[in-house]
Design a protein around this motif. Structure first.
Motif, PDB file in Angstrom:
ATOM      1  N   ASP A 125       0.858  -1.197   0.000  1.00 20.61           N
ATOM      2  CA  ASP A 125       0.000   0.000   0.000  1.00 20.61           C
ATOM      3  C   ASP A 125       0.889   1.240   0.000  1.00 20.61           C
ATOM      4  OD1 ASP A 125      -1.761   2.104   0.547  1.00 20.61           O
ATOM      5  OD2 ASP A 125      -3.037   0.878   1.835  1.00 20.61           O
ATOM      6  N   GLU A 126       1.112   1.796  -1.180  1.00 21.47           N
ATOM      7  CA  GLU A 126       2.016   2.940  -1.307  1.00 21.47           C
ATOM      8  C   GLU A 126       1.525   4.147  -0.514  1.00 21.47           C
ATOM      9  OE1 GLU A 126       3.842   5.946  -4.750  1.00 21.47           O
ATOM     10  OE2 GLU A 126       2.314   4.450  -5.254  1.00 21.47           O
ATOM     11  N   VAL A 127       0.219   4.382  -0.534  1.00 20.46           N
ATOM     12  CA  VAL A 127      -0.326   5.548   0.170  1.00 20.46           C
ATOM     13  C   VAL A 127      -0.123   5.396   1.673  1.00 20.46           C
ATOM     14  CG1 VAL A 127      -2.410   6.869   0.688  1.00 20.46           C
ATOM     15  CG2 VAL A 127      -1.976   6.082  -1.650  1.00 20.46           C
ATOM     16  N   PHE A 128      -0.386   4.206   2.213  1.00 17.48           N
ATOM     17  CA  PHE A 128      -0.209   3.997   3.647  1.00 17.48           C
ATOM     18  C   PHE A 128       1.261   4.087   4.033  1.00 17.48           C
ATOM     19  CE2 PHE A 128      -0.197   1.190   7.513  1.00 17.48           C
ATOM     20  CZ  PHE A 128      -0.911   2.061   8.318  1.00 17.48           C
ATOM     21  N   GLU A 129       2.127   3.568   3.185  1.00 16.34           N
ATOM     22  CA  GLU A 129       3.561   3.700   3.450  1.00 16.34           C
ATOM     23  C   GLU A 129       3.965   5.161   3.494  1.00 16.34           C
ATOM     24  OE1 GLU A 129       6.717   1.171   1.508  1.00 16.34           O
ATOM     25  OE2 GLU A 129       7.258   3.114   0.623  1.00 16.34           O
ATOM     26  N   THR A 130       3.465   5.951   2.544  1.00 14.00           N
ATOM     27  CA  THR A 130       3.779   7.383   2.532  1.00 14.00           C
ATOM     28  C   THR A 130       3.244   8.067   3.784  1.00 14.00           C
ATOM     29  OG1 THR A 130       3.717   7.397   0.112  1.00 14.00           O
ATOM     30  CG2 THR A 130       3.541   9.524   1.219  1.00 14.00           C
ATOM     31  N   TYR A 131       2.049   7.652   4.218  1.00 15.87           N
ATOM     32  CA  TYR A 131       1.458   8.204   5.436  1.00 15.87           C
ATOM     33  C   TYR A 131       2.344   7.929   6.651  1.00 15.87           C
ATOM     34  CZ  TYR A 131      -1.671   8.318   9.496  1.00 15.87           C
ATOM     35  OH  TYR A 131      -2.228   8.542  10.735  1.00 15.87           O
TER      36      TYR A 131
END
Length: 221
Positions: A125-131
């Protein structure tokens, strides 16, 4: 106490504003849309209009000047992409730290997240990793400000129950969930516990009252 809350219309922030107003504090919430002001007034808070994604530190410093504490409770929210995780969850937290330093406000509470780490890996999950990376970088930046009496609060998975008043609060706790109402109650208590300055604390539901948990974290238990 006058407390300025970034992300003043957020779910945790509105709960915190009600708690602070009820105990006689003077909360103010920073919002970016004028139509949100009515909800803050209903919660007992003063609305302060400013777009944290476009403001410079001196502009924000004027809003927090004279405050006893600031709270970063802003977030890009569910459904936002990677770009806003950086501009809100990371950059706005750093902006508030810079503004607090300029305004001479020492007490700074950060609502972060369990698992926050500037080097987090979450390949599925790229978005969660960025978060997680954005939150971790923000925490690192705030903790690097020697002139701030910071506390980083890292709640577990957030739920929308009425709150139990029972929590587990420590530098490291097993993963779990916690009601937003209990997060707000812990934030309100942290504002009156100087012994928690300089600490990063994880928070989940537990079996200690908020008062007991805060006293233990502050070295008073």
């Amino acid at each position: 106490m006058r407390i300025v809350i970034a992300g003043g219309h957020g779910q945790i922030a509105l709960r915190l504003e009600r708690l602070l107003a009820d105990r006689g504090d003077r909360p103010a919430g920073i919002i970016r849309r004028p139509e949100q002001a009515e909800d803050l007034v209903a919660a007992g808070a003063e609305p302060l209009l400013l777009d944290l994604e476009a403001a410079a530190p001196p502009e924000l410093a004027r809003l927090v000047e004279g405050a006893d504490a600031v709270v970063f409770a802003a977030g890009a929210g569910a459904g936002s992409g990677t770009a806003r995780k950086l501009t809100v969850d990371r950059d706005a937290a750093v902006l508030l730290a810079d503004a607090a330093v300029l305004a001479g406000v020492r007490r700074y509470l950060v609502v972060s997240s369990m698992g926050a780490d500037a080097r987090a890996r979450y390949p599925s999950d790229e978005v969660f990793e960025t978060y997680l990376r954005a939150k971790g970088a923000a925490d690192d930046a705030v903790r690097a400000r020697a002139s701030l009496d910071w506390t980083v609060l890292r709640p577990g998975r957030l739920t929308d129950g009425p709150g139990t008043g029972l929590v587990r609060l420590a530098p490291n706790v097993p993963r779990g969930s916690v009601d937003r109402q209990d997060v707000a109650a812990v934030l309100a208590a942290l504002l009156h516990e100087p012994g928690t300055a300089g600490q990063t604390l994880e928070l989940v539901g537990g079996d200690a009252t908020v008062a007991e948990a805060i006293a233990a974290a502050g070295g008073r238990a």
